[in-house]
Motif scaffolding. Structure first.
Motif, PDB file in Angstrom:
ATOM      1  N   LEU A   1      61.648  14.607 -27.305  1.00 25.62           N
ATOM      2  CA  LEU A   1      60.274  15.104 -27.164  1.00 25.62           C
ATOM      3  C   LEU A   1      59.671  15.432 -28.528  1.00 25.62           C
ATOM      4  O   LEU A   1      58.486  15.192 -28.778  1.00 25.62           O
ATOM      5  CB  LEU A   1      60.244  16.337 -26.261  1.00 25.62           C
ATOM      6  N   GLN A   2      60.498  15.987 -29.414  1.00 28.08           N
ATOM      7  CA  GLN A   2      60.025  16.285 -30.773  1.00 28.08           C
ATOM      8  C   GLN A   2      59.590  15.008 -31.479  1.00 28.08           C
ATOM      9  O   GLN A   2      58.493  14.928 -32.036  1.00 28.08           O
ATOM     10  CB  GLN A   2      61.134  16.967 -31.584  1.00 28.08           C
ATOM     11  N   LYS A   3      60.464  14.005 -31.442  1.00 25.51           N
ATOM     12  CA  LYS A   3      60.169  12.735 -32.122  1.00 25.51           C
ATOM     13  C   LYS A   3      58.937  12.058 -31.517  1.00 25.51           C
ATOM     14  O   LYS A   3      58.113  11.483 -32.235  1.00 25.51           O
ATOM     15  CB  LYS A   3      61.374  11.803 -32.036  1.00 25.51           C
ATOM     16  N   LEU A   4      58.825  12.122 -30.194  1.00 25.40           N
ATOM     17  CA  LEU A   4      57.695  11.483 -29.517  1.00 25.40           C
ATOM     18  C   LEU A   4      56.380  12.158 -29.908  1.00 25.40           C
ATOM     19  O   LEU A   4      55.395  11.474 -30.231  1.00 25.40           O
ATOM     20  CB  LEU A   4      57.887  11.537 -28.000  1.00 25.40           C
ATOM     21  N   PHE A   5      56.363  13.492 -29.894  1.00 24.91           N
ATOM     22  CA  PHE A   5      55.124  14.198 -30.246  1.00 24.91           C
ATOM     23  C   PHE A   5      54.758  13.948 -31.711  1.00 24.91           C
ATOM     24  O   PHE A   5      53.578  13.765 -32.036  1.00 24.91           O
ATOM     25  CB  PHE A   5      55.272  15.703 -29.994  1.00 24.91           C
ATOM     26  N   GLU A   6      55.748  13.948 -32.582  1.00 21.82           N
ATOM     27  CA  GLU A   6      55.474  13.699 -33.997  1.00 21.82           C
ATOM     28  C   GLU A   6      54.892  12.296 -34.204  1.00 21.82           C
ATOM     29  O   GLU A   6      53.980  12.109 -35.007  1.00 21.82           O
ATOM     30  CB  GLU A   6      56.755  13.877 -34.816  1.00 21.82           C
ATOM     31  N   LYS A   7      55.418  11.322 -33.458  1.00 19.99           N
ATOM     32  CA  LYS A   7      54.921   9.951 -33.586  1.00 19.99           C
ATOM     33  C   LYS A   7      53.490   9.848 -33.074  1.00 19.99           C
ATOM     34  O   LYS A   7      52.624   9.229 -33.704  1.00 19.99           O
ATOM     35  CB  LYS A   7      55.837   9.006 -32.809  1.00 19.99           C
ATOM     36  N   LEU A   8      53.218  10.480 -31.934  1.00 23.32           N
ATOM     37  CA  LEU A   8      51.893  10.386 -31.328  1.00 23.32           C
ATOM     38  C   LEU A   8      50.846  11.165 -32.115  1.00 23.32           C
ATOM     39  O   LEU A   8      49.712  10.713 -32.276  1.00 23.32           O
ATOM     40  CB  LEU A   8      51.939  10.900 -29.878  1.00 23.32           C
ATOM     41  N   SER A   9      51.218  12.346 -32.593  1.00 17.18           N
ATOM     42  CA  SER A   9      50.247  13.226 -33.246  1.00 17.18           C
ATOM     43  C   SER A   9      50.143  12.997 -34.748  1.00 17.18           C
ATOM     44  O   SER A   9      49.141  13.342 -35.372  1.00 17.18           O
ATOM     45  CB  SER A   9      50.615  14.694 -32.993  1.00 17.18           C
ATOM     46  N   GLY A  10      51.201  12.421 -35.331  1.00 15.49           N
ATOM     47  CA  GLY A  10      51.215  12.248 -36.779  1.00 15.49           C
ATOM     48  C   GLY A  10      51.524  13.522 -37.529  1.00 15.49           C
ATOM     49  O   GLY A  10      51.358  13.605 -38.744  1.00 15.49           O
ATOM     50  N   TYR A  11      52.004  14.538 -36.802  1.00 11.40           N
ATOM     51  CA  TYR A  11      52.287  15.835 -37.424  1.00 11.40           C
ATOM     52  C   TYR A  11      53.780  16.137 -37.353  1.00 11.40           C
ATOM     53  O   TYR A  11      54.415  15.955 -36.319  1.00 11.40           O
ATOM     54  CB  TYR A  11      51.489  16.932 -36.729  1.00 11.40           C
ATOM     55  N   LYS A  12      54.344  16.607 -38.458  1.00  9.84           N
ATOM     56  CA  LYS A  12      55.771  16.930 -38.531  1.00  9.84           C
ATOM     57  C   LYS A  12      56.009  18.367 -38.097  1.00  9.84           C
ATOM     58  O   LYS A  12      55.440  19.302 -38.660  1.00  9.84           O
ATOM     59  CB  LYS A  12      56.263  16.731 -39.971  1.00  9.84           C
ATOM     60  N   LEU A  13      56.839  18.547 -37.082  1.00  8.26           N
ATOM     61  CA  LEU A  13      57.148  19.890 -36.591  1.00  8.26           C
ATOM     62  C   LEU A  13      58.249  20.518 -37.424  1.00  8.26           C
ATOM     63  O   LEU A  13      59.184  19.843 -37.857  1.00  8.26           O
ATOM     64  CB  LEU A  13      57.589  19.837 -35.122  1.00  8.26           C
ATOM     65  N   ASN A  14      58.143  21.811 -37.618  1.00 10.55           N
ATOM     66  CA  ASN A  14      59.121  22.553 -38.410  1.00 10.55           C
ATOM     67  C   ASN A  14      60.265  23.026 -37.513  1.00 10.55           C
ATOM     68  O   ASN A  14      60.319  24.174 -37.087  1.00 10.55           O
ATOM     69  CB  ASN A  14      58.449  23.748 -39.097  1.00 10.55           C
TER      70      ASN A  14
ATOM     71  N   GLU B   1      61.276   2.461 -34.034  1.00  3.36           N
ATOM     72  CA  GLU B   1      61.627   2.550 -35.456  1.00  3.36           C
ATOM     73  C   GLU B   1      62.662   3.641 -35.722  1.00  3.36           C
ATOM     74  O   GLU B   1      63.396   3.578 -36.699  1.00  3.36           O
ATOM     75  CB  GLU B   1      60.366   2.832 -36.283  1.00  3.36           C
ATOM     76  N   ASP B   2      62.713   4.654 -34.845  1.00  4.48           N
ATOM     77  CA  ASP B   2      63.705   5.726 -34.989  1.00  4.48           C
ATOM     78  C   ASP B   2      65.033   5.361 -34.353  1.00  4.48           C
ATOM     79  O   ASP B   2      65.962   6.164 -34.346  1.00  4.48           O
ATOM     80  CB  ASP B   2      63.178   7.022 -34.366  1.00  4.48           C
ATOM     81  N   ARG B   3      65.078   4.158 -33.774  1.00  9.92           N
ATOM     82  CA  ARG B   3      66.298   3.674 -33.103  1.00  9.92           C
ATOM     83  C   ARG B   3      66.750   4.621 -32.003  1.00  9.92           C
ATOM     84  O   ARG B   3      67.944   4.860 -31.797  1.00  9.92           O
ATOM     85  CB  ARG B   3      67.418   3.469 -34.127  1.00  9.92           C
ATOM     86  N   ILE B   4      65.777   5.155 -31.301  1.00  9.55           N
ATOM     87  CA  ILE B   4      66.050   6.038 -30.168  1.00  9.55           C
ATOM     88  C   ILE B   4      65.859   5.236 -28.889  1.00  9.55           C
ATOM     89  O   ILE B   4      64.835   4.591 -28.700  1.00  9.55           O
ATOM     90  CB  ILE B   4      65.113   7.260 -30.169  1.00  9.55           C
ATOM     91  N   ILE B   5      66.863   5.261 -28.022  1.00  8.23           N
ATOM     92  CA  ILE B   5      66.785   4.553 -26.748  1.00  8.23           C
ATOM     93  C   ILE B   5      66.999   5.556 -25.621  1.00  8.23           C
ATOM     94  O   ILE B   5      68.048   6.193 -25.521  1.00  8.23           O
ATOM     95  CB  ILE B   5      67.837   3.436 -26.653  1.00  8.23           C
ATOM     96  N   VAL B   6      65.984   5.711 -24.793  1.00  2.45           N
ATOM     97  CA  VAL B   6      66.056   6.609 -23.642  1.00  2.45           C
ATOM     98  C   VAL B   6      66.421   5.793 -22.407  1.00  2.45           C
ATOM     99  O   VAL B   6      65.824   4.745 -22.138  1.00  2.45           O
ATOM    100  CB  VAL B   6      64.704   7.326 -23.419  1.00  2.45           C
ATOM    101  N   LYS B   7      67.406   6.284 -21.677  1.00  6.52           N
ATOM    102  CA  LYS B   7      67.824   5.610 -20.452  1.00  6.52           C
ATOM    103  C   LYS B   7      67.560   6.467 -19.222  1.00  6.52           C
ATOM    104  O   LYS B   7      67.327   5.952 -18.134  1.00  6.52           O
ATOM    105  CB  LYS B   7      69.318   5.261 -20.523  1.00  6.52           C
ATOM    106  N   ASP B   8      67.615   7.778 -19.400  1.00  3.57           N
ATOM    107  CA  ASP B   8      67.451   8.705 -18.286  1.00  3.57           C
ATOM    108  C   ASP B   8      66.593   9.884 -18.742  1.00  3.57           C
ATOM    109  O   ASP B   8      66.926  10.559 -19.720  1.00  3.57           O
ATOM    110  CB  ASP B   8      68.829   9.194 -17.812  1.00  3.57           C
TER     111      ASP B   8
ATOM    112  N   ASN C   1      60.520   4.346 -25.448  1.00  5.16           N
ATOM    113  CA  ASN C   1      61.369   3.477 -26.264  1.00  5.16           C
ATOM    114  C   ASN C   1      60.547   2.604 -27.201  1.00  5.16           C
ATOM    115  O   ASN C   1      60.966   2.321 -28.336  1.00  5.16           O
ATOM    116  CB  ASN C   1      62.251   2.614 -25.362  1.00  5.16           C
ATOM    117  N   SER C   2      59.369   2.192 -26.743  1.00  4.35           N
ATOM    118  CA  SER C   2      58.497   1.394 -27.602  1.00  4.35           C
ATOM    119  C   SER C   2      57.960   2.235 -28.763  1.00  4.35           C
ATOM    120  O   SER C   2      57.927   1.788 -29.911  1.00  4.35           O
ATOM    121  CB  SER C   2      57.331   0.833 -26.784  1.00  4.35           C
ATOM    122  N   GLU C   3      57.566   3.470 -28.458  1.00  5.92           N
ATOM    123  CA  GLU C   3      57.028   4.363 -29.491  1.00  5.92           C
ATOM    124  C   GLU C   3      58.084   4.739 -30.522  1.00  5.92           C
ATOM    125  O   GLU C   3      57.785   4.895 -31.713  1.00  5.92           O
ATOM    126  CB  GLU C   3      56.459   5.636 -28.844  1.00  5.92           C
ATOM    127  N   LEU C   4      59.316   4.912 -30.076  1.00  7.70           N
ATOM    128  CA  LEU C   4      60.372   5.414 -30.957  1.00  7.70           C
ATOM    129  C   LEU C   4      61.335   4.321 -31.416  1.00  7.70           C
ATOM    130  O   LEU C   4      62.442   4.612 -31.868  1.00  7.70           O
ATOM    131  CB  LEU C   4      61.157   6.536 -30.245  1.00  7.70           C
TER     132      LEU C   4
END
Length: 341
Positions: free
Chosen positions: A97-110, A79-86, A74-77
């Motif tokens: 998972l897509q958004k998290l990996f893109e944020k951590l890696s700096g790479y946009k997945l297709n 800015e994307d207004r994504i809230i994980v509860k479960d 939730n801290s990483e995402l």
């Protein structure tokens, strides 16, 4: 009246025997453990499924670990207004998972942004996990997850995946130590369900989990306190690499960007060790993040083949234009080959 009671008793005995016989016939087909749900037993021959033991699900340390991971996501995402509860319900379809990996890696997945169908969700998961596994592969990480396990909401697999990402990307969190869970492994053999309880260790000690994270070294100090001297170091390294790359009519002006795809790094190793690197061993014009990581990881292998220690930097960091990581790698080459022609 006595005859009626005797008849009723006999019918009950017959009914009990019939029920007992039915249970005996069906026993091999029923789940062998009371913790299993009906869907857990729907396996094909020789297929296997892992289910979290209900006792472990309620374990306070395991719950604490989940909370730490949820707060981190939730801290990483934010800015994307994504809230994980479960973790099970919110991560199984691959979107978070897509958004998290893109944020951590700096790479946009297709991948498609929103996928409702099961096929679309699994395709997204496949792309995300291939990217994650590509980053972790050079470290020979033991992958305890798959598309099917994540999509089927296997909590243990999801936690394993998140732990790998958190440790690899040096998440600023403190993971609970010595967390383990019991899982029930169900396998169908000759039509009979077999179960076994297995312990899965999720975390160890903080020290062991820190292995592989970036360590502060001379370059950190240089960047923090002596940026003027940093330019001197960069100039020396540029002179060093160009001395060799000029032989191929190549020239470097920006260290962090021109080595990011791994091509110059591979070619430089060939020049330093006086051999030709076959073009089929790396991507000469890499386009994807995975191809660039492959190139840098391959260059690291060439360095080790040449007798150098394994670089402290991670291939992904070099690809992501991390200046300190690139400097560490090039300075290591400079130290070992500065007198080479």
């Amino acid at each position: 009246m006595a005859g009626l009671l005797c008849g009723t008793k006999r019918r009950k005995q017959v009914s009990d025997l019939h029920e007992e016989g039915k249970n005996a016939i069906n026993a091999p087909l029923l789940h062998a453990s009371p913790e299993l749900l009906p869907e857990d037993t729907l396996l094909e021959e020789n297929a296997e499924r892992t289910i979290l033991d209900p006792t472990s699900r309620e374990d306070l340390n395991f719950k604490d670990l989940q909370k730490v991971l949820i707060d981190w996501i939730n801290s990483e995402l934010e800015e994307d207004r994504i809230i994980v509860k479960d973790l099970e319900e919110d991560l199984y379809d691959g979107q978070v998972l897509q958004k998290l990996f893109e944020k951590l890696s700096g790479y946009k997945l297709n991948v498609a942004e929103v996928t409702q169908s099961e096929i679309g969700q699994k395709q997204k998961l496949q792309t995300v996990l291939e990217a994650v596994n590509g980053v972790l592969r050079p470290l020979e990480w033991n992958t305890e997850w798959s598309v099917d396990s994540i999509h089927s909401k296997n909590l243990v697999s999801i936690v394993y995946l998140l732990l790998a990402l958190a440790m690899y990307y040096a998440a600023p969190i403190r993971l609970p130590e010595h967390v383990s869970v019991q899982v029930i492994v169900v396998k169908k053999k000759e039509g009979i369900l077999q179960t076994a309880h297995v312990t899965k260790q999720l975390t160890s000690t903080t020290t062991e989990m820190m292995i592989g994270r970036s360590e502060r070294d001379a370059f950190d100090t240089l960047l923090d306190h002596a940026p003027d001297k940093l330019n001197v170091v960069k100039t020396s390294l540029i002179t060093f690499v160009n001395k060799h790359l000029n032989k191929l009519n190549l020239e470097v002006t920006e260290l962090e960007s021109q080595f990011a795809d791994g091509v110059y790094l591979v070619l430089l190793m060939g020049l330093l060790e006086n051999y030709f690197v076959p073009l089929y061993n790396f991507y000469l014009t890499p386009e994807s993040f995975e191809q660039k990581v492959h190139n840098v990881a391959f260059a690291f292998e060439l360095m080790q083949d040449g007798g150098l220690q394994k670089p402290k930097a991670r291939p992904e960091d070099v690809v992501n234009l991390n200046l300190k990581s690139t400097l560490r790698v090039l300075y290591n080459l400079f130290t070992n080959y500065k007198n080479s022609d």
